[in-house]
Design an enzyme around this catalytic site. Structure first.
Site, PDB file in Angstrom:
ATOM      1  N   GLU A 199       7.110  -7.198 -10.342  1.00 17.53           N
ATOM      2  CA  GLU A 199       5.729  -6.808 -10.025  1.00 17.53           C
ATOM      3  C   GLU A 199       5.698  -5.272 -10.036  1.00 17.53           C
ATOM      4  O   GLU A 199       5.080  -4.669 -10.906  1.00 17.53           O
ATOM      5  CB  GLU A 199       5.303  -7.369  -8.658  1.00 17.53           C
ATOM      6  CG  GLU A 199       3.889  -6.978  -8.240  1.00 17.53           C
ATOM      7  CD  GLU A 199       3.545  -7.416  -6.801  1.00 17.53           C
ATOM      8  OE1 GLU A 199       4.454  -7.676  -6.001  1.00 17.53           O
ATOM      9  OE2 GLU A 199       2.327  -7.459  -6.488  1.00 17.53           O
ATOM     10  N   ASP A 277      -3.000 -14.784  -6.038  1.00 12.43           N
ATOM     11  CA  ASP A 277      -2.141 -13.986  -5.159  1.00 12.43           C
ATOM     12  C   ASP A 277      -2.710 -13.901  -3.731  1.00 12.43           C
ATOM     13  O   ASP A 277      -2.336 -14.687  -2.873  1.00 12.43           O
ATOM     14  CB  ASP A 277      -1.910 -12.598  -5.770  1.00 12.43           C
ATOM     15  CG  ASP A 277      -0.634 -11.933  -5.293  1.00 12.43           C
ATOM     16  OD1 ASP A 277       0.136 -12.567  -4.559  1.00 12.43           O
ATOM     17  OD2 ASP A 277      -0.396 -10.762  -5.675  1.00 12.43           O
ATOM     18  N   ASP A 278      -3.596 -12.944  -3.482  1.00 14.65           N
ATOM     19  CA  ASP A 278      -4.213 -12.743  -2.161  1.00 14.65           C
ATOM     20  C   ASP A 278      -5.715 -12.583  -2.365  1.00 14.65           C
ATOM     21  O   ASP A 278      -6.266 -11.478  -2.260  1.00 14.65           O
ATOM     22  CB  ASP A 278      -3.631 -11.485  -1.507  1.00 14.65           C
ATOM     23  CG  ASP A 278      -2.136 -11.571  -1.343  1.00 14.65           C
ATOM     24  OD1 ASP A 278      -1.673 -12.300  -0.453  1.00 14.65           O
ATOM     25  OD2 ASP A 278      -1.410 -10.934  -2.141  1.00 14.65           O
TER      26      ASP A 278
HETATM   27  N1  ADE Z   1       2.823 -10.681  -0.117  1.00 11.96           N
HETATM   28  C1  ADE Z   1       1.532 -10.984  -0.307  1.00 11.96           C
HETATM   29  N2  ADE Z   1       1.129 -10.597  -1.518  1.00 11.96           N
HETATM   30  C2  ADE Z   1       2.203 -10.039  -2.136  1.00 11.96           C
HETATM   31  C3  ADE Z   1       2.441  -9.458  -3.407  1.00 11.96           C
HETATM   32  N3  ADE Z   1       1.481  -9.348  -4.327  1.00 11.96           N
HETATM   33  N4  ADE Z   1       3.665  -8.975  -3.673  1.00 11.96           N
HETATM   34  C4  ADE Z   1       4.639  -9.064  -2.750  1.00 11.96           C
HETATM   35  N5  ADE Z   1       4.475  -9.597  -1.548  1.00 11.96           N
HETATM   36  C5  ADE Z   1       3.272 -10.089  -1.232  1.00 11.96           C
HETATM   37 ZN    ZN Z   2       2.383 -12.630  -4.412  1.00 14.21          ZN
END
Ligand code: ADE
Ligand code: ZN
Length: 337
Positions: A199, A277-278
């Site tokens: 990432e 993701d979030d």
């Molecule tokens: N925890 C929550 N979202 C994340 C992300 N994109 N990368 C790493 N840890 C996370």
């Molecule tokens: Zn993540």
């Protein structure tokens, strides 16, 4: 040339979703009030206004702060149920949900409170929302390997409530190799493994996730494209990548969606999937991710269908369950054409 119509509501699996990252400001305030916990924001709008991030670390700071209000089993149940309801509206038919137990046990919330609250929502997800779901327990990689091992031991008595372990939080400086022994123990316990890698971290971290942690999927993995030998390996072994386009832009991995390398991944025959993701923090759930990235990269209908089929194939479902969901995608496409 006009963009192909998007297929954002195709039946699909979501394989990269942090349940704590689905915590919408309205629900944060509601649960904070219920648990009598003060939060350092005056209003829902002020909190949402703070969602401007420079990188992963600046996001994690706010993410861990917000989850402090989660205290009781019912809080975790409500959080997970709220996500499942939104997922249904996004065409999600199956989800594999990450959770971060150490972010809760470190503040005195019992491990069982977290797992039992989430699992209560998972258990009823098929009946209530038509969605099959599983839980993946993530270790926080900025904490020690010993802390991860202790957390793994706490999970043992929960048996099949948890299908896999993952690795998340601050990537750079915390390589997958740090957790080799923990992941070996998890595999020996019958759990599957996944890990965030590539990432913000380099392609070497992706190699380590594959070789040291024996991951079934790589979470994000976008920096894999910098290493041609790795791209060949991922393609040859059909190793899925759980890509999160809106997250990558919000955390400045790419300057904008048009610069995202998802199309390049598909062109290289990688088994990419699209995920949120979030979503409460990054401006969209999975259908928004699909729709916006398809538009920005001019993805064809076939490419969008391929992404949806990849998500089912990359899941931890049985062969029979995968076949049923793949047929559902074909039927959806037929009905549209
Ligand atoms: N925890 C929550 N979202 C994340 C992300 N994109 N990368 C790493 N840890 C996370
Ligand atoms: Zn993540």
């Amino acid at each position: 040339m006009t963009a192909a119509p998007t297929f954002a509501c195709l039946p699909k699996a979501e394989l990269h979703l942090h349940i704590e990252g689905t915590f919408e400001p309205e629900l944060i305030f509601k649960i904070a009030q219920r648990n009598n916990i003060a939060i350092p924001f005056e209003s829902v709008e002020a909190l949402r206004g703070a969602y401007q991030f420079e990188d992963l670390q600046s996001f994690l700071y706010l993410y861990y702060q917000a989850m402090n209000v989660l205290q009781k089993e019912e809080d975790f149940y409500e959080l997970c149920s709220a996500y499942l309801q939104r997922a249904q509206a996004n065409g999600v038919v199956h989800v594999e949900i990450f959770f971060d137990p150490q972010a809760h046990t470190s503040r005195g919330v019992h491990f069982d409170t977290v797992v039992n609250g989430l699992y209560k929502a998972v258990k009823e997800s098929k009946e209530k929302y038509g969605i099959t779901s599983k839980l993946i327990m993530c270790f926080l990689r900025d904490l020690s390997a010993e802390s991860a091992m202790d957390t793994l031991k706490l999970a043992e008595k929960h048996g099949e409530k948890i299908i896999a372990v993952g690795l998340d939080s601050a990537e750079v400086g915390n390589p997958p190799s740090k957790f080799k022994k923990v992941f070996e123990a998890a595999l020996a316990q019958g759990l599957l493994t996944v890990a965030h890698a590539g990432e913000e971290g380099p392609p070497d971290y992706v190699w380590e996730a594959l070789n040291d942690l024996k991951v079934s999927r790589v979470d994000h993995g976008v920096r894999s494209m910098e290493d041609p030998a790795l791209v060949t390996h991922l393609a040859e072994h059909r190793i899925p990548l759980t890509v999160c386009p809106l997250s990558n832009v919000k955390l400045r991995v790419f300057p904008d969606l048009k610069s995202h390398n998802l199309k390049h991944m598909l062109d290289c025959d990688l088994m990419a999937t699209v995920n949120s993701d979030d979503p409460a923090y990054f401006g969209g759930y999975v259908a928004d991710n699909l729709e916006q990235v398809a538009q920005a990269l001019n993805l064809s209908r076939d490419e969008q269908v391929r992404l949806a089929k990849n998500s089912i194939e990359a899941s931890f479902l049985s062969h029979a369950e995968k076949a049923a969901y793949l047929a559902q995608i074909d039927n959806f496409c037929k009905a549209l054409s």
